[in-house]
Each structure stands twice: as C-alpha cells, then as structure tokens.
Design a protein around this motif. Structure first.
Motif, mmCIF file in Angstrom:
data_model
loop_
_atom_site.group_PDB
_atom_site.id
_atom_site.type_symbol
_atom_site.label_atom_id
_atom_site.label_comp_id
_atom_site.label_asym_id
_atom_site.label_seq_id
_atom_site.Cartn_x
_atom_site.Cartn_y
_atom_site.Cartn_z
ATOM 1 N N ALA A 1 0.858 -1.190 0.000
ATOM 2 C CA ALA A 1 0.000 0.000 0.000
ATOM 3 C C ALA A 1 0.889 1.233 0.000
ATOM 4 O O ALA A 1 1.484 1.591 1.015
ATOM 5 N N GLN A 2 0.982 1.864 -1.154
ATOM 6 C CA GLN A 2 1.828 3.049 -1.288
ATOM 7 C C GLN A 2 1.103 4.293 -0.780
ATOM 8 O O GLN A 2 -0.064 4.509 -1.078
ATOM 9 N N VAL A 3 1.816 5.084 -0.007
ATOM 10 C CA VAL A 3 1.330 6.383 0.458
ATOM 11 C C VAL A 3 1.950 7.452 -0.436
ATOM 12 O O VAL A 3 3.081 7.303 -0.901
ATOM 13 N N SER A 4 1.203 8.521 -0.694
ATOM 14 C CA SER A 4 1.672 9.526 -1.660
ATOM 15 C C SER A 4 1.727 10.931 -1.082
ATOM 16 O O SER A 4 0.972 11.282 -0.168
ATOM 17 N N LEU A 5 2.624 11.703 -1.646
ATOM 18 C CA LEU A 5 2.683 13.141 -1.430
ATOM 19 C C LEU A 5 2.035 13.804 -2.632
ATOM 20 O O LEU A 5 2.376 13.497 -3.775
ATOM 21 N N TYR A 6 1.077 14.685 -2.378
ATOM 22 C CA TYR A 6 0.459 15.489 -3.437
ATOM 23 C C TYR A 6 0.971 16.924 -3.311
ATOM 24 O O TYR A 6 0.981 17.487 -2.218
ATOM 25 N N VAL A 7 1.350 17.518 -4.440
ATOM 26 C CA VAL A 7 1.767 18.917 -4.471
ATOM 27 C C VAL A 7 0.953 19.628 -5.536
ATOM 28 O O VAL A 7 0.812 19.120 -6.658
ATOM 29 N N ASN A 8 0.404 20.784 -5.212
ATOM 30 C CA ASN A 8 -0.344 21.565 -6.195
ATOM 31 C C ASN A 8 0.589 21.965 -7.335
ATOM 32 O O ASN A 8 1.689 22.502 -7.095
ATOM 33 N N ASP A 9 0.183 21.704 -8.572
ATOM 34 C CA ASP A 9 1.093 21.917 -9.694
ATOM 35 C C ASP A 9 1.453 23.385 -9.912
ATOM 36 O O ASP A 9 2.577 23.705 -10.321
ATOM 37 N N GLY A 10 0.528 24.296 -9.596
ATOM 38 C CA GLY A 10 0.812 25.710 -9.781
ATOM 39 C C GLY A 10 1.946 26.201 -8.898
ATOM 40 O O GLY A 10 2.874 26.882 -9.377
ATOM 41 N N VAL A 11 1.898 25.860 -7.618
ATOM 42 C CA VAL A 11 2.966 26.302 -6.712
ATOM 43 C C VAL A 11 4.246 25.521 -6.965
ATOM 44 O O VAL A 11 5.355 26.055 -6.809
ATOM 45 N N TYR A 12 4.102 24.258 -7.360
ATOM 46 C CA TYR A 12 5.293 23.442 -7.640
ATOM 47 C C TYR A 12 6.091 24.023 -8.800
ATOM 48 O O TYR A 12 7.321 24.113 -8.743
ATOM 49 N N GLU A 13 5.397 24.428 -9.857
ATOM 50 C CA GLU A 13 6.081 24.939 -11.047
ATOM 51 C C GLU A 13 6.782 26.269 -10.780
ATOM 52 O O GLU A 13 7.716 26.644 -11.507
ATOM 53 N N LYS A 14 6.368 26.974 -9.746
ATOM 54 C CA LYS A 14 7.003 28.253 -9.408
ATOM 55 C C LYS A 14 8.259 28.080 -8.548
ATOM 56 O O LYS A 14 9.005 29.042 -8.343
#
Length: 366
Positions: free
Chosen positions: A244-257
């Motif tokens: 069971a893999q746990v994930s980190l989610y990052v908002n793409d807008g802030v990530y790209e900046k």
C-alpha cells in the motif's frame, strides 16, 4: 544525508573558492517559502504521520530554513479524506494521503496505492521507478492540478479484525466491514457491506458494534488503535493490499514556481521519508504481532474458498471497468503486465528462500 554536503552540491551553501555566499545572493537563489501540508493521518499512527514529519523536517533543514512546510493532522484544516481536493484547489500547497481513498472519484486512482492481488512493495517501487508507473500516475493526476510523489509503503497488509471467525465464504454474508478503495467493491460481491471510515473513527465504530469487522494496516498501527480490545480474530493476508503506497500530493501551480533545486529537494525528501516509513513497519510489525497474540488475539489465515472467491470477483470487476473506461484499461494492462512479469522471479528467488527459512527456523525450535 549530510546537510551541508547536500547544500554545497545543490548550490544552497558555500561556493567553491569563497568562504560563504553573500546574504543577498543566498536569498535570491533560495527564496523564503512557507507552505501548509495536510494529512489523512495523525500522531496516533506514528509510521504514517511520522513520514510526513520527516519530509517536512528534511525540507527545512536542507534549505537552511528557507523552505518550510507546516504539517497539519487530519481534521485541523480539512477532513482526512479531503486531501486531494484541498491540494487540487490550493487550499494547501501539499498533502499526504493514500490515493485509493478516492476510488469514488475514479477507480484508476487505486493503482497509485493498491489493488486486489496486485504488486508487493518492491514490485510497486520497481513499477513506479523503472516501469511506467510514475508516468501513468502523473498523467492521471495532472487534470486535478496535482504532482504526485511516492512517499512510503506499508508492505503487505493484514486481512483485518473480526468479531466472529470466518470459517467459510458464507461467514462473510451480511458482515459490515470498514475497508477502502477497490477492496470494498470486491468484498461487496462476496456478501460484505463495506464502510469507508476515517482512521480516527475506526475504534469507536467497532466498539459500539456499528461494524462487525475492520481492516486498516497491520500489527504496528492496529495495536496503536487498540483494535484487539474489541475484536478477537485477526486474519491474513490482506489480499487487497499486497502493498500500500502512500503519496505526497503537491499543487502543480505552486510546484512549477519553485526553483529547480527546491523541486529536486521535494523528490529527495519524499523518497527518504518513504524509505523510513517502510523500514519502520518492517522492523516493528513482528514484535507488535507477538504482543497482540500475547494479549489474546487469535491469528488465522483466510480459508482457501474465501481467497479463491476474492480472486475471481476481482478479475470480474477488473474486466467490467476495462470494458467501460479506456483510461482505467490503459493503466490496468500496464500494471498487470508488470505484475505478471515479475511474480515468477520473486517466487523463484525470495519466495522459495523465505519459505525454506521459515520452515527451517520453526523446525530448529522443536
């Protein structure tokens, strides 16, 4: 990881040939950034929530305090199962969760965590990192404005806690059970009434009799939740979660900046935190299981007819989803081809080794 060594290589610290970077230059190269992070979990589940804590700590230390992430347990900003929406709409910049909780949005998300009779932990890592897994999952999450990163794995999970023994397939009929994702749909076809309940509500629901059975993770977390106090029978294996893999989610807008070296730091920190999570479970599940048995838990394997019925029902359900959803079919075929290609090797090598060693150690103690 030696923090100063990393900083030098990443351009975050001293420049070769100089004593130190001038403060304005350092600030320009390494902007001050503060994020919020929410989790599906909380401090009562140390391996899971601890991975998020490790991630945030590493980010701050490796950036010399320039990049900080404040972590919030489930319920402080959004409910435990609200992580995907919160990151997608940028209520928070990032979050920690398991993607199969969002089965209702799209069953394909389950491939980012676990599906019945799927990959084990090392196979999952191989699919994500050396197969097409990460590419396919990034494509899946992109419309939701999320960049996903693997951040740990629980290993093969247990089949859960039951008030009464499961001796045959018929004993599952009418059972109200807490479960998540694909497993609930498969179990419902076997007569179970599935309920998706956040971790914090599991114990009281089982204690009050609202639930007849509960599956969560394994000995370490199940002991912490006290499930052995209200249900006696503990079954294995969790066929719906070979890992069971746990994930980190990052908002793409802030990530790209972010500067590129901050983006790289997120990848490195999530990988390291995830490795620590898996090591935590592998190191402590056995001792937790021994304590559970000492406290009166009855450990039992699922009967063969239950396993066979689950396997058959899973394959029927997979075909149904493939027939009506091209996106699901694309991921399913890639994932299962990888599973079918790697299982024979694991069976020859590690499977045979583990089976022999287990028998030999048991015989040596007689």
């Amino acid at each position: 990881m030696q923090r100063r060594s990393f900083l030098k290589k990443a351009g975050l610290g001293a420049v070769a040939g100089t004593a130190a970077v001038a403060a304005p230059v350092f600030a320009q190269a390494n902007p001050k950034i503060s994020w919020k992070m929410t989790s599906t979990y909380g401090p009562s589940l140390p391996p899971l929530f601890g991975a998020a804590q490790t991630f945030c700590k590493m980010i701050e230390e490796a950036s010399d305090g320039q990049f900080s992430i404040r972590l919030y347990p489930a319920g402080e900003i959004v409910p435990g199962y609200g992580v995907m929406d919160a990151v997608s709409n940028n209520t928070v910049e990032c979050g920690q969760t398991a993607s199969y909780y969002y089965y209702g949005k799209d069953p394909t998300f389950c491939f980012d965590t676990a599906v019945p009779f799927g990959l084990n932990t090392r196979q999952m890592t191989a699919w994500m990192e050396q197969g097409d897994g990460l590419k396919l999952m990034r494509e899946l999450f992109a419309p939701r404005h999320i960049v996903n990163f693997p951040m740990g794995n629980t290993g093969t999970q247990m089949g859960g806690w039951y008030r009464k023994p499961i001796n045959t397939l018929a004993d599952l009929k009418g059972l109200t059970m807490r479960t998540a994702g694909f497993a609930g749909e498969v179990l419902s076809r076997m007569g179970v009434v599935p309920q998706q309940i956040p971790p914090g509500d599991i114990y009281p629901s089982l204690e009050k009799g609202t639930l007849d059975a509960v599956e969560f993770v394994g000995p370490v977390d199940d002991e912490k939740l006290g499930l052995f106090k209200v249900a006696k029978y503990y079954y294995y294996p969790g066929w719906w979660e070979g890992s069971a893999q746990v994930s980190l989610y990052v908002n793409d807008g802030v990530y790209e900046k972010l500067p590129k070296h901050y983006q790289s730091l997120i990848s490195l920190a999530s990988s390291y935190a995830g490795m620590q999570m898996t090591a935590n479970y592998d190191a402590h599940n056995s001792e937790a299981l021994r304590r559970l048995i000492a406290n009166g838990t009855t450990l039992k394997a699922f009967p063969r007819d239950v396993m066979d019925a689950a396997f058959a029902a899973s394959n029927v359900l997979y075909k149904e989803f493939c027939d009506k959803d091209a996106g699901f079919k694309k991921v399913f075929e890639n994932y299962m081809a990888f599973r079918d290609g790697t299982v024979p090797w694991f069976r020859i090598a590690e499977g045979s080794y583990d089976n022999y060693l287990g028998i030999a150690l048991a015989n040596a103690k007689k």
